[in-house]
Each structure stands twice: as structure tokens, then as C-alpha cells.
Design an enzyme around this catalytic site. Structure first.
Site, PDB file in Angstrom:
ATOM      1  CG  ASP A 187      -2.082   0.938   1.115  1.00  0.00           C
ATOM      2  OD1 ASP A 187      -2.360   1.411  -0.014  1.00  0.00           O
ATOM      3  OD2 ASP A 187      -2.705   1.223   2.147  1.00  0.00           O
ATOM      4  CG  HIS A 223      -0.302   2.187  -9.225  1.00  0.00           C
ATOM      5  ND1 HIS A 223      -0.542   1.810  -7.933  1.00  0.00           N
ATOM      6  CD2 HIS A 223      -1.381   2.932  -9.603  1.00  0.00           C
ATOM      7  CE1 HIS A 223      -1.711   2.307  -7.530  1.00  0.00           C
ATOM      8  NE2 HIS A 223      -2.242   2.997  -8.529  1.00  0.00           N
ATOM      9  CG  LEU A 227       9.561 -17.430  -4.204  1.00  0.00           C
ATOM     10  CD1 LEU A 227       9.147 -17.395  -2.727  1.00  0.00           C
ATOM     11  CD2 LEU A 227      10.341 -16.145  -4.531  1.00  0.00           C
TER      12      LEU A 227
HETATM   13  C1  IPE Z   1      -5.314  -2.772  -0.082  1.00  0.00           C
HETATM   14  O1  IPE Z   1      -4.995  -1.434  -0.303  1.00  0.00           O
HETATM   15  C2  IPE Z   1      -5.375  -3.497  -1.389  1.00  0.00           C
HETATM   16  C3  IPE Z   1      -4.101  -3.715  -2.068  1.00  0.00           C
HETATM   17  C4  IPE Z   1      -2.919  -3.406  -1.600  1.00  0.00           C
HETATM   18  C5  IPE Z   1      -4.192  -4.345  -3.354  1.00  0.00           C
HETATM   19  P1  IPE Z   1      -6.125  -0.329  -0.433  1.00  0.00           P
HETATM   20  O2  IPE Z   1      -5.433   0.988  -0.583  1.00  0.00           O
HETATM   21  O3  IPE Z   1      -7.068  -0.697  -1.522  1.00  0.00           O
HETATM   22  O4  IPE Z   1      -6.880  -0.446   0.962  1.00  0.00           O
HETATM   23  P2  IPE Z   1      -7.708   0.622   1.787  1.00  0.00           P
HETATM   24  O5  IPE Z   1      -8.697   1.223   0.844  1.00  0.00           O
HETATM   25  O6  IPE Z   1      -6.739   1.641   2.279  1.00  0.00           O
HETATM   26  O7  IPE Z   1      -8.321  -0.156   2.907  1.00  0.00           O
HETATM   27  C1  IPE Z   2      -1.548   0.288  -3.356  1.00  0.00           C
HETATM   28  O1  IPE Z   2      -1.347   1.653  -3.398  1.00  0.00           O
HETATM   29  C2  IPE Z   2      -1.795  -0.307  -4.714  1.00  0.00           C
HETATM   30  C3  IPE Z   2      -3.160  -0.800  -4.945  1.00  0.00           C
HETATM   31  C4  IPE Z   2      -4.103  -0.823  -4.047  1.00  0.00           C
HETATM   32  C5  IPE Z   2      -3.456  -1.305  -6.270  1.00  0.00           C
HETATM   33  P1  IPE Z   2      -2.559   2.657  -3.372  1.00  0.00           P
HETATM   34  O2  IPE Z   2      -2.954   2.979  -4.771  1.00  0.00           O
HETATM   35  O3  IPE Z   2      -3.661   2.176  -2.513  1.00  0.00           O
HETATM   36  O4  IPE Z   2      -1.884   3.946  -2.718  1.00  0.00           O
HETATM   37  P2  IPE Z   2      -2.513   4.935  -1.670  1.00  0.00           P
HETATM   38  O5  IPE Z   2      -3.054   4.124  -0.546  1.00  0.00           O
HETATM   39  O6  IPE Z   2      -3.591   5.698  -2.392  1.00  0.00           O
HETATM   40  O7  IPE Z   2      -1.367   5.813  -1.266  1.00  0.00           O
HETATM   41 MG    MG Z   3      -4.098   2.390  -0.546  1.00  0.00          MG
END
Ligand code: IPE
Ligand code: IPE
Ligand code: MG
Length: 254
Positions: free
Chosen positions: A18, A35, A129
């Protein structure tokens, strides 16, 4: 060198990757750039697991709830996943890394499904792995699906309801055959599990760091593992005569 006890490593590490969007925002960049940079962290962590000999790694890449994001971001994520699968295949084959998928294929764009299935098929004989990619995955949906599949097996006469045990139920999950995660890492400082591995995380150790996923590279991963090795895993029981690392080892044998 990295102050890790190589005999007490987790068997299965699962990561909620995240913070890509915040990483980009801090730099006045488009979220997509976050990303893209996050993909480099994926490569770094996969390499570390391979080098350390950790046999299972599960990566949360796209949740069921992520469909609620703007279509332009969702499209970019699919494009990125496809590009990543194509670019990484040679290294996966070279290093003996098997890729599996957990989640629903249905809903993922066809061209991405094709690449995913190709990588799964071409790496299925490898065993140094196992990398489980959680894509279009939700923990509740996985449990609902398992309950449905078991109910169908009861209806067909294969099992009676009384035969259901935790072990049998686990065999209906996407993760069947994989040990439960010993360590769950979440980057970007959020204290929640966001529908990830709800059944499997029963006794996982949680490690939450403020580091954003694109900045989470080998050093950060090793720090998480060092922290894990300091934990006392108790599994609801009581030990009087073991060091924390012995307890860690006891856990990963469960
Ligand atoms: C969790 O992250 C999902 C992934 C890392 C794929 P999110 O950014 O979607 O989660 P929330 O919305 O903060 O709970
Ligand atoms: C995690 O990073 C990637 C996915 C959930 C696909 P985020 O896109 O949720 O990044 P934040 O949480 O907005 O910083
Ligand atoms: Mg996120």
C-alpha cells in the site's frame, strides 16, 4: 551480515502493498507513476525471498474493492500487471520461481488473464519459491466461495456437514496446499487488513511500517524479518523454557 537467523525465517510472508498513490502525490506525480515504481519493489522483494530461501510469498496486488477506483487508474493497473508479467517471465524461469493466482479470474481483462495463465502454466513445475498473486481477490469472497463449494459437495453426497473441519475448509480456499502466512506486512502505516487472507491470518504476526510501498526495498524487507524474529509466537498456549526464536520456529511448523 543482515543479522537474520536463517534457520528461523517465516515460511510464508504475505504483503499488503500500500501507499503507491501517496508516494506519487508527495512528488506531484500521477498516481500511476507510484504504481510503476511499486512494481520495482515487487521485483526486489521476490528476489530477496528467493535469495533467503523463503518458500512462499503472497502479494496483494488488486482487491475486489479496487474496482471502485476511477476507470483510468484501474486500466493503468491492468496494463502494468500485464507488462510486468511479460518482463519478469525470463527471470522467474531462470530462478525457479512459480507463480500462482489467488482470486477470481472472471472480471480481469482477457489480455491480462492470457498473460497470467501463460506465466502460471510455464512456471508450474518450479519450486524454489511460490509467489501467489492476489489479483481481483477478497478474503470474504474467498470464504463465501469455499462455503458454496463445500455445500455443493454435501449436496452431491461427497461429504456430510459433520465432516467439515478447519483443515477440510482450508482445502476449498484459493490457498489450498499453502501454509498459513507467518508474517503479514502492510506498508504505508494503515492499521487494517482490507479484506486480505481473512481465514489464513488467524495466527500471523503483523508488521506495519510507515514506509510507502515504492520505497519498500530489500533493506526494509530485512527489517521486517528481523522484527518478526523477535516476536514470541504463542498460538494461545504458554511456553516457559523457549527463546523467542524457538517459538517462531514452533509456529512455522504448525
Ligand atoms: C489494499 O490497499 C489493497 C491492495 C494493496 C491491493 P487499499 O489501498 O485498496 O486499501 P484501503 O482502501 O486503504 O483499505
Ligand atoms: C496500493 O497503493 C496499490 C493498490 C491498491 C493497487 P494505493 O494505490 O492504494 O496507494 P494509496 O493508498 O492511495 O497511497
Ligand atoms: Mg491504498
Amino acid at each position: 551480515m543482515h543479522q537474520l537467523d536463517v534457520d528461523q525465517l517465516p515460511r510464508h510472508v504475505a504483503i499488503i502493498m500500500d501507499g503507491n498513490g501517496r508516494w506519487a502525490k508527495k512528488r506531484f506525480l500521477n498516481r500511476i507513476v507510484g504504481h510503476e515504481e511499486g512494481a520495482n519493489s515487487v521485483r526486489a522483494v521476490v528476489r530477496s525471498c528467493r535469495e533467503l530461501g523463503i518458500p512462499y510469498l503472497t502479494l496483494y496486488a488488486f482487491s475486489k474493492e479496487n474496482w471502485q477506483r476511477p476507470p483510468s487508474e484501474v486500466d493503468a493497473l491492468w496494463h502494468l500487471l500485464k507488462k510486468f508479467l511479460i518482463s519478469e517471465l525470463p527471470e522467474l524461469l531462470d530462478k525457479g520461481i512459480r507463480v500462482c493466482h489467488i482470486g477470481d479470474l472472471e472480471g480481469i481483462p482477457d489480455d491480462v488473464v492470457r498473460e497470467l495463465l501463460k506465466v502460471i502454466e510455464q512456471t508450474k513445475h518450479l519450486d524454489r519459491l511460490v509467489v501467489n498473486l492476489a489479483v481481483n481477490y477478497g478474503g470474504r469472497q474467498e470464504i463465501e466461495r469455499a462455503a458454496r463449494l463445500f455445500a455443493e459437495d454435501v449436496r452431491s453426497g461427497r461429504y456430510s456437514p459433520e465432516e467439515l473441519s478447519g483443515e477440510l475448509f482450508s482445502s476449498y480456499l484459493f490457498t489450498r496446499g499453502t501454509p498459513d502466512p507467518d508474517l503479514i506486512i502492510r506498508t504505508s502505516g494503515e492499521y487494517r487488513v482490507s479484506n486480505f487472507l481473512l481465514w489464513q491470518l488467524a495466527y500471523a504476526e503483523l508488521y506495519i511500517t510507515d514506509v510507502l510501498w515504492p520505497d519498500f526495498r530489500e533493506e526494509e524487507f530485512l527489517a521486517a524479518l528481523r522484527d518478526y524474529q523477535k516476536r514470541e509466537r504463542r498460538f494461545g498456549t504458554y511456553y516457559d523454557d523457549q527463546t523467542p526464536t524457538q517459538r517462531c520456529a514452533a509456529g512455522s511448523q504448525q
